[in-house]
Design a protein around this motif. Structure first.
Motif, PDB file in Angstrom:
ATOM      1  N   ALA A 212      45.782  49.390  30.245  1.00 30.56           N
ATOM      2  CA  ALA A 212      47.186  49.060  29.988  1.00 30.56           C
ATOM      3  C   ALA A 212      48.053  49.461  31.178  1.00 30.56           C
ATOM      4  O   ALA A 212      49.054  48.805  31.479  1.00 30.56           O
ATOM      5  N   PHE A 213      47.651  50.532  31.882  1.00 34.99           N
ATOM      6  CA  PHE A 213      48.422  50.992  33.045  1.00 34.99           C
ATOM      7  C   PHE A 213      48.303  49.995  34.198  1.00 34.99           C
ATOM      8  O   PHE A 213      49.253  49.780  34.945  1.00 34.99           O
ATOM      9  N   THR A 214      47.123  49.387  34.348  1.00 36.04           N
ATOM     10  CA  THR A 214      46.947  48.345  35.368  1.00 36.04           C
ATOM     11  C   THR A 214      47.877  47.181  35.076  1.00 36.04           C
ATOM     12  O   THR A 214      48.566  46.668  35.960  1.00 36.04           O
ATOM     13  N   LEU A 215      47.900  46.766  33.800  1.00 35.96           N
ATOM     14  CA  LEU A 215      48.767  45.660  33.399  1.00 35.96           C
ATOM     15  C   LEU A 215      50.234  45.989  33.658  1.00 35.96           C
ATOM     16  O   LEU A 215      51.020  45.124  34.045  1.00 35.96           O
ATOM     17  N   ASN A 216      50.587  47.245  33.463  1.00 28.54           N
ATOM     18  CA  ASN A 216      51.973  47.643  33.687  1.00 28.54           C
ATOM     19  C   ASN A 216      52.352  47.520  35.164  1.00 28.54           C
ATOM     20  O   ASN A 216      53.453  47.083  35.505  1.00 28.54           O
TER      21      ASN A 216
ATOM     22  N   LEU B  93      51.043  45.444  37.280  1.00 30.44           N
ATOM     23  CA  LEU B  93      51.015  44.032  37.676  1.00 30.44           C
ATOM     24  C   LEU B  93      51.755  43.128  36.692  1.00 30.44           C
ATOM     25  O   LEU B  93      51.542  41.917  36.681  1.00 30.44           O
ATOM     26  N   SER B  94      52.639  43.708  35.880  1.00 22.78           N
ATOM     27  CA  SER B  94      53.269  42.933  34.796  1.00 22.78           C
ATOM     28  C   SER B  94      54.000  41.692  35.295  1.00 22.78           C
ATOM     29  O   SER B  94      54.035  40.672  34.602  1.00 22.78           O
ATOM     30  N   GLY B  95      54.554  41.753  36.512  1.00 27.20           N
ATOM     31  CA  GLY B  95      55.272  40.591  37.047  1.00 27.20           C
ATOM     32  C   GLY B  95      54.370  39.412  37.328  1.00 27.20           C
ATOM     33  O   GLY B  95      54.844  38.275  37.473  1.00 27.20           O
ATOM     34  N   LEU B  96      53.042  39.657  37.406  1.00 24.95           N
ATOM     35  CA  LEU B  96      52.092  38.572  37.690  1.00 24.95           C
ATOM     36  C   LEU B  96      51.491  37.967  36.423  1.00 24.95           C
ATOM     37  O   LEU B  96      50.863  36.910  36.483  1.00 24.95           O
ATOM     38  N   ILE B  97      51.685  38.628  35.287  1.00 27.05           N
ATOM     39  CA  ILE B  97      51.075  38.159  34.034  1.00 27.05           C
ATOM     40  C   ILE B  97      51.418  36.696  33.726  1.00 27.05           C
ATOM     41  O   ILE B  97      50.540  35.930  33.291  1.00 27.05           O
ATOM     42  N   PRO B  98      52.668  36.236  33.968  1.00 28.32           N
ATOM     43  CA  PRO B  98      52.981  34.835  33.639  1.00 28.32           C
ATOM     44  C   PRO B  98      52.139  33.804  34.383  1.00 28.32           C
ATOM     45  O   PRO B  98      51.997  32.675  33.911  1.00 28.32           O
ATOM     46  N   ILE B  99      51.556  34.176  35.531  1.00 33.38           N
ATOM     47  CA  ILE B  99      50.762  33.180  36.254  1.00 33.38           C
ATOM     48  C   ILE B  99      49.256  33.351  36.032  1.00 33.38           C
ATOM     49  O   ILE B  99      48.467  32.564  36.546  1.00 33.38           O
ATOM     50  N   PHE B 100      48.877  34.379  35.255  1.00 34.07           N
ATOM     51  CA  PHE B 100      47.462  34.512  34.892  1.00 34.07           C
ATOM     52  C   PHE B 100      47.127  33.410  33.895  1.00 34.07           C
ATOM     53  O   PHE B 100      47.817  33.232  32.894  1.00 34.07           O
ATOM     54  N   ASP B 101      46.061  32.670  34.166  1.00 37.17           N
ATOM     55  CA  ASP B 101      45.660  31.635  33.217  1.00 37.17           C
ATOM     56  C   ASP B 101      44.701  32.221  32.181  1.00 37.17           C
ATOM     57  O   ASP B 101      44.360  33.412  32.219  1.00 37.17           O
ATOM     58  N   HIS B 102      44.255  31.373  31.265  1.00 38.62           N
ATOM     59  CA  HIS B 102      43.395  31.837  30.167  1.00 38.62           C
ATOM     60  C   HIS B 102      42.110  32.467  30.697  1.00 38.62           C
ATOM     61  O   HIS B 102      41.619  33.447  30.129  1.00 38.62           O
ATOM     62  N   SER B 103      41.576  31.927  31.807  1.00 39.96           N
ATOM     63  CA  SER B 103      40.304  32.451  32.334  1.00 39.96           C
ATOM     64  C   SER B 103      40.437  33.905  32.774  1.00 39.96           C
ATOM     65  O   SER B 103      39.454  34.660  32.742  1.00 39.96           O
ATOM     66  N   ILE B 104      41.632  34.323  33.187  1.00 43.24           N
ATOM     67  CA  ILE B 104      41.862  35.722  33.574  1.00 43.24           C
ATOM     68  C   ILE B 104      42.203  36.561  32.350  1.00 43.24           C
ATOM     69  O   ILE B 104      41.626  37.635  32.130  1.00 43.24           O
ATOM     70  N   LEU B 105      43.134  36.074  31.536  1.00 43.12           N
ATOM     71  CA  LEU B 105      43.588  36.852  30.382  1.00 43.12           C
ATOM     72  C   LEU B 105      42.455  37.155  29.409  1.00 43.12           C
ATOM     73  O   LEU B 105      42.406  38.242  28.810  1.00 43.12           O
ATOM     74  N   GLN B 106      41.521  36.213  29.249  1.00 42.16           N
ATOM     75  CA  GLN B 106      40.436  36.438  28.280  1.00 42.16           C
ATOM     76  C   GLN B 106      39.453  37.520  28.744  1.00 42.16           C
ATOM     77  O   GLN B 106      38.707  38.070  27.940  1.00 42.16           O
ATOM     78  N   LYS B 107      39.460  37.809  30.065  1.00 46.59           N
ATOM     79  CA  LYS B 107      38.565  38.845  30.589  1.00 46.59           C
ATOM     80  C   LYS B 107      39.145  40.254  30.413  1.00 46.59           C
ATOM     81  O   LYS B 107      38.411  41.237  30.453  1.00 46.59           O
TER      82      LYS B 107
END
Length: 560
Positions: free
Chosen positions: A176-180, A182-196
């Motif tokens: 969760a800390f990694t996501l925090n 990089l939170s500004g990049l989450i909107p451009i992560f596609d399903h192939s990244i988010l599902q991992k």
């Protein structure tokens, strides 16, 4: 409220002091304000204490201008902390800044190290996809602060993240800390990244960090979709542990507790009226939102009450123009709430028509709701119904509208602000409407030291601009006169230049070229159909009056 119209070139030192105070008070200025301010601040030479001025001011200067204050590295370190979005994304000014920064930092190829990325700051947002790929994960932290990306940048970011060859590791190992980070990049992560990304990490991030993230409701909804089960079982009634209570309705994480099927089953016999405005701020997925709309349709089969309309929020996109045409939009407040959701033009147009058709006035509240975004949708008949005094209370910019719309609104704005015609504030009030101004009014303004910016000049009514003389344009632009040379090859400035005598343009002393030389006459053929199958259209021809031609004319006159 700072405007170029307030500038008096004889008081340049006072404006330098004003600019320094702006830095201390962290005043946010727009592109036109900064462009104007930098001209006044540097009127008598470049100050040697540029660090005392707002950082955003440096966007309109160069490393050589900064030389007396510090090195080019120091200059770009300040630029990296400035609000780069003051300049348009694809502007030549912004591109030039990036090229100068890369040259200053002696970055030979397309690989940027961590130290240089730190100096570049927000300029990293303009690096192309090749730089992002070749720099590995070095740029990810800075990129997460960017407002938006171009398609090749998005593709490069996804490629770098998917490779796992970064300090953050592969998505499968993220917390969760990694996501925090990089939170500004989450909107451009596609399903192939988010599902991992581990679902536990996504859940913890949603529960503990999402509230403070810069992501919108829609962007958070894409994360919610990833944590919901991929296979939705048909709900056989609402599970006992998923009953929708007051506590659940008050929980912003409500979307992660229900699949669309469970939400449909559990909403039965639940009244949302008192909670609708609140729960529609939650990151429900598109499928979940569709369930909420269907639920409301079942509760109100004969049409939604007006009290519900201001609370529809993200559900607006589910309604057809036919649906909207049945709504009772009887107050400007309701119209404002509906248009605040930024519906597409066709839907907004139906909302406005419905409001007007029910006999409601286009008063200040309604005009504020319509705003610059939708004012161009109004018909001439509707515009003529506007009370001029309403324009005193609203902020509209009809510069993108049709010429008839601009003409009508300019006439109304001129009447609205007529009592302030002799005050310095008049120009600031009338400026957005000048696209409809006749030449006679522009000539009057040219005597008032308004320092019009070049963008406004380029948006003037074409026939009005074409009838202005170089001295009148000089009077309008004031300290912005030199901007003409940058625009001289851009329409309609190009056409204006071509209509002027070069000798008159030379008197401006800014290097304008392209005017008519002495001894030439510009002839424009009328528009008529020639005997040939194709029309010539307007053709501009310049004929040189040769001495021989004049001699022949005189001889014919004498002999006759």
């Amino acid at each position: 409220g700072f405007t170029c119209a307030a500038v008096n070139v004889t008081e340049a030192e006072r404006f330098q002091d004003l600019a320094k105070v702006m830095k201390k008070k962290n005043v946010k200025l727009g592109e036109d304000q900064l462009s104007c301010l930098v001209k006044v601040v540097t009127l008598h030479g470049i100050p040697k204490d540029l660090d005392s001025y707002p950082k955003d001011l440096l966007l309109f200067l160069s490393p050589s201008d900064y030389a007396a204050t510090g090195s080019c590295r120091q200059y770009f370190a300040n630029i990296g902390k400035a609000n780069l979005d003051v300049l348009q994304r694809e502007s030549s000014q912004r591109k030039e800044l990036l090229l100068e920064a890369l040259a200053c930092l002696k970055i030979p190829g397309t690989q940027v190290n961590e130290e240089d990325a730190e100096i570049l700051g927000r300029l990293v947002c303009d690096l192309g996809g090749e730089y992002i790929r070749n720099s590995g994960g070095t740029l990810l932290k800075q990129l997460s602060q960017c407002e938006s990306f171009l398609p090749d940048q998005e593709e490069a970011i996804r490629s770098v993240v998917s490779s796992g060859n970064t300090t953050f590791g592969p998505p499968e190992a993220w917390s969760a800390f990694t996501l925090n980070e990089l939170s500004g990049l989450i909107p451009i992560f596609d399903h192939s990244i988010l599902q991992k990304i581990p679902k536990d990490a996504l859940l913890i991030w949603l529960k503990n960090f999402a509230h403070d993230s810069p992501l919108s409701r829609e962007q958070l909804a894409t994360v919610v979709e990833e944590v919901l089960p991929t296979r939705h079982k048909r709900a056989e009634g609402c599970p006992p542990d998923k009953q929708i209570t007051e506590a659940v309705l008050g929980d912003e994480l409500m979307p992660i507790y229900y699949t669309p099927e469970e939400l449909r089953a559990c909403l039965k016999n639940v009244s949302l009226e008192n909670h609708l405005s609140q729960i529609l701020t939650y990151p429900f997925s598109v499928q979940q939102l569709a369930v909420l709309k269907r639920h409301l349709d079942e509760i109100y089969p004969d049409g939604y009450p007006e009290s519900l309309l201001p609370n529809l929020g993200p559900l607006i996109s589910f309604f057809t123009p036919e649906d909207v045409s049945k709504w009772k939009i009887t107050s400007a407040g309701t119209l404002a709430a509906l248009l605040k959701t930024q519906p597409p033009d066709d839907q907004a147009s139906v909302m406005i028509r419905r409001y007007i058709s029910l006999g409601n006035p286009l008063n200040a509240t309604a005009l504020s709701a319509i705003g610059t975004n939708y004012v161009c949708l109004l018909t001439a008949n509707e515009l003529n119904k506007i009370d001029s005094n309403s324009l005193k209370l609203v902020s509209l910019d009809p510069s993108a509208c049709s010429q008839p719309t601009k003409d009508i609104l300019y006439a109304k704005a001129k009447r609205a602000f007529s009592d302030q015609h002799n005050l310095p504030a008049y120009y600031k009030l009338i400026e957005p409407y000048l696209g409809g101004a006749p030449a006679v009014d522009l000539r009057a303004l040219s005597k008032d030291n308004v320092n019009m910016n070049i963008n406004t000049l380029a948006k003037l009514r074409k026939e009005s601009l074409m009838s202005l003389t170089p001295s009148e344009v000089q009077g309008l632009l004031g300290i912005n006169l030199r901007e003409l040379t940058k625009w001289q090859n851009t329409s309609p400035i190009r056409e204006w230049v071509q209509r002027q005598k070069q000798s008159e343009l030379d008197k401006l002393h800014i290097g304008l070229t392209g005017g008519t030389q002495e001894g030439y006459i510009n002839l424009v053929t009328p528009k008529f159909q020639t005997p040939s199958s194709a029309p010539l259209g307007p053709v501009a021809m310049t004929l040189h009056l040769l001495p021989a031609l004049l001699t022949s004319y005189l001889m014919v006159s004498v002999l006759s």
